[in-house]
Design an enzyme around this catalytic site. Structure first.
Site, PDB file in Angstrom:
ATOM      1  N   SER A  23      42.029  52.299  29.222  1.00  0.00           N
ATOM      2  CA  SER A  23      42.973  52.332  28.307  1.00  0.00           C
ATOM      3  C   SER A  23      44.104  51.403  28.402  1.00  0.00           C
ATOM      4  O   SER A  23      44.090  50.373  29.443  1.00  0.00           O
ATOM      5  CB  SER A  23      43.440  53.727  28.218  1.00  0.00           C
ATOM      6  N   ASN A  24      45.363  51.569  27.904  1.00  0.00           N
ATOM      7  CA  ASN A  24      46.380  50.717  28.200  1.00  0.00           C
ATOM      8  C   ASN A  24      47.789  51.615  28.056  1.00  0.00           C
ATOM      9  O   ASN A  24      47.900  52.816  27.861  1.00  0.00           O
ATOM     10  CB  ASN A  24      46.521  49.450  27.298  1.00  0.00           C
TER      11      ASN A  24
END
Ligand code: CTP
Length: 214
Positions: A23-24
């Site tokens: 993810s980020n």
């Protein structure tokens, strides 16, 4: 004013095994403020399509997704009716080629995870955009920011690009304040560093002015 507004928000989450994912750092604040501002101005019905985030606007239709592919499918079923589409989501560029149904064990000192590119949703939307649709994208750049932004605007057939210059002084992700440029085919407007709620208001001013021209 608008028949339907689509706002995407948050990160996407790409599973690797039952406990791990890619993810980020997107918090989902920009998308959240864009939805709240549109609601405040009563600009039209909003469909808010978001990856995992705490920032969920009230009193709008919220569709929660995890992966880029789920986000793309959710947008696909609302795109035709929308006349404003804002892609504020930080879509994961890659996902794991394989989903491992059993938790991966740390048996080796090194491991390689093969990634495969996710579809560029914004690019696809730009290809299918009709005359009565306004398409807004976000970009995060660290070098040649204006040339890259103009190229993106053209390549993705956008009406407006919200350009973040990422630096130590302006991390942009997961914070309340940000400094952005509003890039249109006919010029660039620099906004001073300000909170994301204020930026959202100025982005809507720009979209409303674009809608008035068409
Ligand atoms: N986007 C998308 N689908 C992806 C990746 C990004 O729709 N698979 C959208 C984002 O929602 C955002 C914009 O595209 O509106 C960001 O564009 P992108 O080209 O990914 O920009 P950067 O993150 O700046 O990345 P890069 O220049 O490295 O490609």
């Amino acid at each position: 004013m608008f028949k339907k507004i689509i706002i995407t928000s948050g990160p996407t989450l790409e599973p690797i095994d039952p406990v791990r994912f890619i993810s980020n750092r997107s918090s989902g604040k920009s998308g959240y403020h864009l939805a709240m501002e549109a609601r405040k101005r009563a600009l039209g019905p909003i469909t808010f399509i978001t990856g995992p985030t705490y920032y969920l606007p009230a009193q709008v239709e919220v569709i929660q997704v995890e992966t880029a592919l789920e986000m793309r499918a959710a947008i696909g079923s609302h795109f035709r009716q929308a006349n404003v589409i804002i892609m504020a989501a930080a879509v994961s560029d890659y996902r794991s080629l394989k989903y491992y149904p059993d938790k991966l064990k740390k048996n080796n000192d090194r491991m390689t995870l093969e990634l495969v590119k996710n579809p560029d949703i914004l690019l696809e939307l730009g290809r299918h955009k009709r005359k009565n649709q306004i398409l807004v994208g976000f970009a995060a750049e660290t070098e040649d920011i204006f040339a890259n932004a103009q190229n993106k605007l053209i390549a993705k057939n956008l009406d407006l690009l919200v350009l973040n210059e990422i630096s130590e002084a302006n991390p942009a992700f997961a914070c309340d304040q940000n400094q952005v440029y509003l890039v249109r085919p006919d010029g660039v407007r620099k906004l001073e560093k300000m909170n994301k709620a204020h930026i959202a208001a100025l982005i809507w001013d720009e979209i409303v002015s674009l809608a008035g021209r068409s």
